[in-house]
Design a protein around this motif. Structure first.
Motif: not given
Length: 397
Positions: A218, A220, A239, A241, A257-259, A263-266
């Motif tokens: 992840q 951030s 991931s 963020i 995945v981008v948060s 919105r969050t998109t895969y």
């Protein structure tokens, strides 16, 4: 962090006349810091949220050895139990930190001190460092001196390169180096290779770094300028963020995945389009892309640092992040444009320790970070920065 340092100074004045007669305010503050650091270390190493009072007393006794004669150490031990940073736990005879931010502050301090001295604490080897701690670590590292910061990076990289994969030490040290390099520019470019990291927290403007064969679970990076963070293949991010002001390097691997804030998109295609947009967003009528502007014009590069600088005031002092701004050759020109558009406040009467110095506050920094589709007022500011950049460029030809 400013509140915590003020509380340390306040607690240092509460030891009574007997202690004050044989100590300085600085030594009493150092006692408070060392006790709280060791409490934070004990909690982290035992993965607990409270410490027995007798352990606290023992830690205070050890911390008092170099400060007062043995005959007065009892006063310091008694004082340690009523420091404002601690509160009574639900369990009788136990203490815990009054707030998690206080705990993270002192844990960050003891982490910096330990690694700088060549020690790898047990909690660095075993624990998972989350974004909250890494954010606090970055803020605490901001206040370290240049020599201490350089020593920490050097020792951390020495350990990183010599350790094996039997525990979490390498990945945690990698996370710490990455967070530290958001507020400090080492003399040599750090290279982190062959590591899998649970969590990385980036903020402000990341200095020049290389990641090689690195996997990040992840990342951030909301608001972070990562244009100097190079991902040398093969690297992977699960991931990310982020937000509209995140500025990645073109070498960043496509996350799974981008948060984003809303919105969050895969979807790999949508993620690819979003990354391309962050690279190439155009705010200029000339069609000049955002990435080209930052690469070609020092004023825009400096603006990115100014907009992402977290402390409220930019003080003309010794703090490393402020010096990266104020020592930039483009600061006088950018300062003039900021003043013209009412985006800069300059004060000389801000209460602070150290020599008198001007303080600067940048207004509307969120809008200055989000360079895509600015409103009319900010758009006019950007246009003036662009025109000044062209003039500066022409004058150097």
């Amino acid at each position: 962090m400013t509140l915590i340092t003020a509380m340390i100074d306040r607690e240092a004045q509460k030891f009574g006349k007997d202690i004050e007669a044989v100590t300085t305010s600085e030594s009493r503050a150092e006692f408070v810091i060392r006790v709280m650091e060791e409490v934070a270390r004990d909690l982290a190493e035992n993965q607990s949220n409270a410490i027995p009072s007798d352990t606290l007393t023992w830690l205070a006794e050890i911390s008092a050895e170099d400060i007062v004669p043995a005959s007065l150490s009892g006063i310091l031990k008694n004082r340690s139990g009523v420091l404002a940073f601690l509160k009574d736990d639900d369990r009788r005879g136990y203490k815990n930190f009054a707030h998690e931010q206080v705990y993270n502050y002192f844990l960050a301090r003891v982490t910096i001190r330990s690694i700088s001295q060549g020690e790898i604490p047990k909690f660095v080897r075993r624990n998972i460092f989350g974004a909250d701690f890494l954010e606090s670590f970055s803020e605490v590292f901001r206040s370290a001196s240049g020599d201490d910061s350089e020593n920490f990076i050097r020792r951390a990289l020495e350990n990183f390169n010599s350790l094996g994969e039997q525990d979490r030490a390498r990945q945690n040290i990698a996370s710490l180096v990455l967070s530290a390099c958001c507020v400090f520019t080492p003399s040599e470019v750090p290279v982190l290779r062959n590591v899998s990291i649970d969590e990385v927290f980036l903020t402000e403007t990341v200095t020049h770094l290389h990641l090689q064969n690195t996997t990040i679970n992840q990342l951030s990076a909301a608001g972070a300028d990562m244009r100097a963070l190079h991902f040398d293949a093969p690297c992977a991010i699960y991931s990310l963020i982020a937000d509209g002001s995140t500025m990645p390097h073109p070498s960043i691997p496509t996350p799974t995945v981008v948060s984003l804030p809303h919105r969050t998109t895969y979807d790999p295609e949508e993620i690819g389009h979003w990354l391309q947009h962050q690279f190439n967003a155009s705010i200029f009528r000339s069609g000049q892309s955002l990435s080209d502007a930052f690469r070609d014009f020092g004023l825009f590069d400096l603006l990115a640092r100014v907009a992402r600088y977290k402390p409220y005031w930019i003080k003309d002092g010794d703090e490393k992040g402020a010096r990266r701004i104020l020592d930039d050759e483009n600061w006088p020109a950018l300062k003039e444009i900021l003043v013209t558009h009412g985006l800069l406040i300059e004060r000389t009467d801000v209460p602070a320790s150290g020599r008198p110095a001007p303080f600067y506050h940048i207004k509307n920094r969120t809008a200055l970070m989000n360079l895509d589709n600015p409103d009319e007022a900010i758009g006019a500011f950007f246009s003036d920065v662009f025109e000044a950049s062209i003039k500066l460029e022409d004058s150097t030809d």
